[in-house]
Design a protein around this motif. Structure first.
Motif, PDB file in Angstrom:
ATOM      1  N   HIS A 111       0.840  -1.204   0.000  1.00  0.00           N
ATOM      2  CA  HIS A 111       0.000   0.000   0.000  1.00  0.00           C
ATOM      3  C   HIS A 111       0.876   1.255   0.000  1.00  0.00           C
ATOM      4  CE1 HIS A 111      -4.246  -1.318   0.757  1.00  0.00           C
ATOM      5  NE2 HIS A 111      -3.612  -2.457   0.963  1.00  0.00           N
ATOM      6  N   THR A 112       1.891   1.265   0.853  1.00  0.00           N
ATOM      7  CA  THR A 112       2.788   2.423   0.945  1.00  0.00           C
ATOM      8  C   THR A 112       3.510   2.657  -0.370  1.00  0.00           C
ATOM      9  OG1 THR A 112       3.080   2.055   3.311  1.00  0.00           O
ATOM     10  CG2 THR A 112       4.740   3.408   2.211  1.00  0.00           C
ATOM     11  N   SER A 113       3.979   1.595  -0.982  1.00  0.00           N
ATOM     12  CA  SER A 113       4.700   1.701  -2.246  1.00  0.00           C
ATOM     13  C   SER A 113       3.812   2.305  -3.339  1.00  0.00           C
ATOM     14  CB  SER A 113       5.183   0.309  -2.660  1.00  0.00           C
ATOM     15  OG  SER A 113       5.925   0.373  -3.828  1.00  0.00           O
ATOM     16  N   ILE A 114       2.595   1.821  -3.446  1.00  0.00           N
ATOM     17  CA  ILE A 114       1.677   2.320  -4.481  1.00  0.00           C
ATOM     18  C   ILE A 114       1.266   3.757  -4.179  1.00  0.00           C
ATOM     19  CG2 ILE A 114      -0.587   1.962  -5.560  1.00  0.00           C
ATOM     20  CD1 ILE A 114      -0.055  -1.108  -5.028  1.00  0.00           C
ATOM     21  N   THR A 115       1.044   4.060  -2.898  1.00  0.00           N
ATOM     22  CA  THR A 115       0.723   5.437  -2.506  1.00  0.00           C
ATOM     23  C   THR A 115       1.882   6.365  -2.843  1.00  0.00           C
ATOM     24  OG1 THR A 115      -0.746   4.689  -0.732  1.00  0.00           O
ATOM     25  CG2 THR A 115       0.109   6.934  -0.560  1.00  0.00           C
ATOM     26  N   TYR A 118       1.889   7.111  -6.473  1.00  0.00           N
ATOM     27  CA  TYR A 118       0.849   8.086  -6.817  1.00  0.00           C
ATOM     28  C   TYR A 118       1.293   9.502  -6.440  1.00  0.00           C
ATOM     29  CZ  TYR A 118      -3.455  10.612  -7.281  1.00  0.00           C
ATOM     30  OH  TYR A 118      -4.389  11.536  -7.657  1.00  0.00           O
ATOM     31  N   ARG A 119       1.900   9.649  -5.274  1.00  0.00           N
ATOM     32  CA  ARG A 119       2.352  10.975  -4.848  1.00  0.00           C
ATOM     33  C   ARG A 119       3.435  11.533  -5.769  1.00  0.00           C
ATOM     34  NH1 ARG A 119       2.202   9.515   1.524  1.00  0.00           N
ATOM     35  NH2 ARG A 119      -0.007   9.997   1.795  1.00  0.00           N
ATOM     36  N   LYS A 120       4.267  10.669  -6.305  1.00  0.00           N
ATOM     37  CA  LYS A 120       5.326  11.114  -7.231  1.00  0.00           C
ATOM     38  C   LYS A 120       4.772  11.481  -8.596  1.00  0.00           C
ATOM     39  CE  LYS A 120       9.289  10.592  -5.073  1.00  0.00           C
ATOM     40  NZ  LYS A 120      10.128  11.708  -4.754  1.00  0.00           N
ATOM     41  N   THR A 121       3.790  10.707  -9.084  1.00  0.00           N
ATOM     42  CA  THR A 121       3.332  10.876 -10.462  1.00  0.00           C
ATOM     43  C   THR A 121       1.986  11.590 -10.598  1.00  0.00           C
ATOM     44  OG1 THR A 121       2.148   8.757 -10.510  1.00  0.00           O
ATOM     45  CG2 THR A 121       4.508   8.741 -11.115  1.00  0.00           C
ATOM     46  N   ARG A 122       1.144  11.451  -9.602  1.00  0.00           N
ATOM     47  CA  ARG A 122      -0.245  11.954  -9.668  1.00  0.00           C
ATOM     48  C   ARG A 122      -1.004  11.343 -10.851  1.00  0.00           C
ATOM     49  NH1 ARG A 122      -1.224  13.248  -4.744  1.00  0.00           N
ATOM     50  NH2 ARG A 122      -0.057  14.994  -3.960  1.00  0.00           N
ATOM     51  N   ASP A 123      -0.605  10.142 -11.236  1.00  0.00           N
ATOM     52  CA  ASP A 123      -1.230   9.465 -12.376  1.00  0.00           C
ATOM     53  C   ASP A 123      -1.650   8.066 -11.946  1.00  0.00           C
ATOM     54  OD1 ASP A 123      -1.778   8.035 -14.756  1.00  0.00           O
ATOM     55  OD2 ASP A 123      -0.405   9.317 -15.894  1.00  0.00           O
ATOM     56  N   VAL A 124      -2.953   7.870 -11.824  1.00  0.00           N
ATOM     57  CA  VAL A 124      -3.459   6.586 -11.333  1.00  0.00           C
ATOM     58  C   VAL A 124      -3.214   5.455 -12.334  1.00  0.00           C
ATOM     59  CG1 VAL A 124      -5.847   6.811 -12.144  1.00  0.00           C
ATOM     60  CG2 VAL A 124      -5.366   5.559 -10.032  1.00  0.00           C
ATOM     61  N   ILE A 126      -0.447   5.105 -14.193  1.00  0.00           N
ATOM     62  CA  ILE A 126       0.927   4.667 -13.938  1.00  0.00           C
ATOM     63  C   ILE A 126       0.946   3.771 -12.701  1.00  0.00           C
ATOM     64  CG2 ILE A 126       3.236   5.426 -13.216  1.00  0.00           C
ATOM     65  CD1 ILE A 126       2.860   7.864 -15.050  1.00  0.00           C
ATOM     66  N   CYS A 127       0.206   4.176 -11.693  1.00  0.00           N
ATOM     67  CA  CYS A 127       0.122   3.368 -10.466  1.00  0.00           C
ATOM     68  C   CYS A 127      -0.492   2.001 -10.743  1.00  0.00           C
ATOM     69  CB  CYS A 127      -0.695   4.094  -9.407  1.00  0.00           C
ATOM     70  SG  CYS A 127       0.110   5.581  -8.807  1.00  0.00           S
ATOM     71  N   GLN A 128      -1.492   1.962 -11.594  1.00  0.00           N
ATOM     72  CA  GLN A 128      -2.118   0.687 -11.958  1.00  0.00           C
ATOM     73  C   GLN A 128      -1.097  -0.237 -12.613  1.00  0.00           C
ATOM     74  OE1 GLN A 128      -5.162   0.941 -14.972  1.00  0.00           O
ATOM     75  NE2 GLN A 128      -5.830  -1.176 -14.650  1.00  0.00           N
ATOM     76  N   SER A 129      -0.322   0.298 -13.516  1.00  0.00           N
ATOM     77  CA  SER A 129       0.704  -0.495 -14.183  1.00  0.00           C
ATOM     78  C   SER A 129       1.777  -0.940 -13.193  1.00  0.00           C
ATOM     79  CB  SER A 129       1.334   0.322 -15.315  1.00  0.00           C
ATOM     80  OG  SER A 129       2.355  -0.400 -15.935  1.00  0.00           O
ATOM     81  N   SER A 143      -4.128   3.713  -3.193  1.00  0.00           N
ATOM     82  CA  SER A 143      -3.555   5.062  -3.191  1.00  0.00           C
ATOM     83  C   SER A 143      -4.222   5.906  -2.111  1.00  0.00           C
ATOM     84  CB  SER A 143      -3.684   5.706  -4.570  1.00  0.00           C
ATOM     85  OG  SER A 143      -5.002   5.619  -5.029  1.00  0.00           O
ATOM     86  N   HIS A 144      -3.582   5.957  -0.943  1.00  0.00           N
ATOM     87  CA  HIS A 144      -4.115   6.665   0.218  1.00  0.00           C
ATOM     88  C   HIS A 144      -3.716   8.138   0.166  1.00  0.00           C
ATOM     89  CE1 HIS A 144      -5.131   2.769   1.863  1.00  0.00           C
ATOM     90  NE2 HIS A 144      -3.919   2.367   1.546  1.00  0.00           N
ATOM     91  N   VAL A 145      -4.613   8.985   0.624  1.00  0.00           N
ATOM     92  CA  VAL A 145      -4.380  10.423   0.621  1.00  0.00           C
ATOM     93  C   VAL A 145      -4.252  10.875   2.068  1.00  0.00           C
ATOM     94  CG1 VAL A 145      -5.336  12.655  -0.065  1.00  0.00           C
ATOM     95  CG2 VAL A 145      -5.718  10.656  -1.501  1.00  0.00           C
ATOM     96  N   SER A 146      -3.236  11.695   2.348  1.00  0.00           N
ATOM     97  CA  SER A 146      -3.031  12.189   3.711  1.00  0.00           C
ATOM     98  C   SER A 146      -3.896  13.420   3.965  1.00  0.00           C
ATOM     99  CB  SER A 146      -1.563  12.537   3.925  1.00  0.00           C
ATOM    100  OG  SER A 146      -1.225  13.698   3.201  1.00  0.00           O
ATOM    101  N   ASP A 147      -4.065  13.748   5.237  1.00  0.00           N
ATOM    102  CA  ASP A 147      -4.821  14.946   5.619  1.00  0.00           C
ATOM    103  C   ASP A 147      -4.152  16.208   5.069  1.00  0.00           C
ATOM    104  OD1 ASP A 147      -6.600  13.351   6.995  1.00  0.00           O
ATOM    105  OD2 ASP A 147      -5.666  13.700   8.961  1.00  0.00           O
ATOM    106  N   GLU A 148      -2.822  16.219   5.056  1.00  0.00           N
ATOM    107  CA  GLU A 148      -2.106  17.389   4.532  1.00  0.00           C
ATOM    108  C   GLU A 148      -2.369  17.579   3.039  1.00  0.00           C
ATOM    109  OE1 GLU A 148       0.317  14.987   6.058  1.00  0.00           O
ATOM    110  OE2 GLU A 148      -0.094  15.817   8.030  1.00  0.00           O
TER     111      GLU A 148
END
Length: 159
Positions: A111-115, A118-124, A126-129, A143-148
């Motif tokens: 989960h952390t790796s995929i998140t 996502y944070r690096k690319t902002r492209d879901v 790319i994350c799917q691949s 792809s978890h989103v933080s409060d910040e």
């Protein structure tokens, strides 16, 4: 953590899966053993790119194997292939020794790796691949989103 591999994929790795000569790692791994979810079993879709940090750590680890073939990770107790149960146990013991307040399951690393991807690319996509998911909906669970991040996005909204 850098590759987002499942524990079953990690323990199934052989030296030949990560290196042709047992010394220099591949930049992209071609998995032989992988989850065949959703009928998506195309081996070409099971390629895993190695980030620089993982590549260099793997290169260092391969040097300790001294030309050994077969399983990449061995059990100290039985001498055979490391099991997924052993991986989970090692991860739990490491967390206790490190002083974690909360114990996480090994799958949380995925989960952390995929998140992080996502944070690096902002492209879901790319994350799917990267995650090797057949279904985009599955990737969105990871792809978890933080409060910040929510706060920063809200500040940019027009009022």
């Amino acid at each position: 953590l850098g590759c987002g591999l499942r524990e079953s994929e990690i323990v199934a790795l052989d030296v030949r899966d990560v290196s042709a000569d047992g010394v220099k790692p591949f930049r992209t791994l071609q998995l032989r053993v992988f989850k065949r979810g959703g009928g998506h079993s195309d081996p070409k879709a099971q390629r895993v790119p190695l980030p620089d940090g993982t590549y260099f750590k793997l290169e260092k680890y391969l040097k300790t194997l001294d030309g050994r073939k077969g399983a990449l990770f061995l059990s100290r107790k039985k001498g055979g292939r490391l099991s997924t149960r052993a991986v989970r146990g090692l991860f739990q013991r490491w967390q206790v020794r490190s002083g974690f307040d909360h114990a996480y399951c090994f799958h949380h690393l995925r989960h952390t790796s995929i998140t992080n991807m996502y944070r690096k690319t902002r492209d879901v996509r790319i994350c799917q691949s990267f995650a090797r998911h057949a279904n985009l909906q599955t990737t969105t669970i990871y792809s978890h989103v933080s409060d910040e991040e929510v706060l920063r996005a809200a500040k940019r909204l027009a009022s």
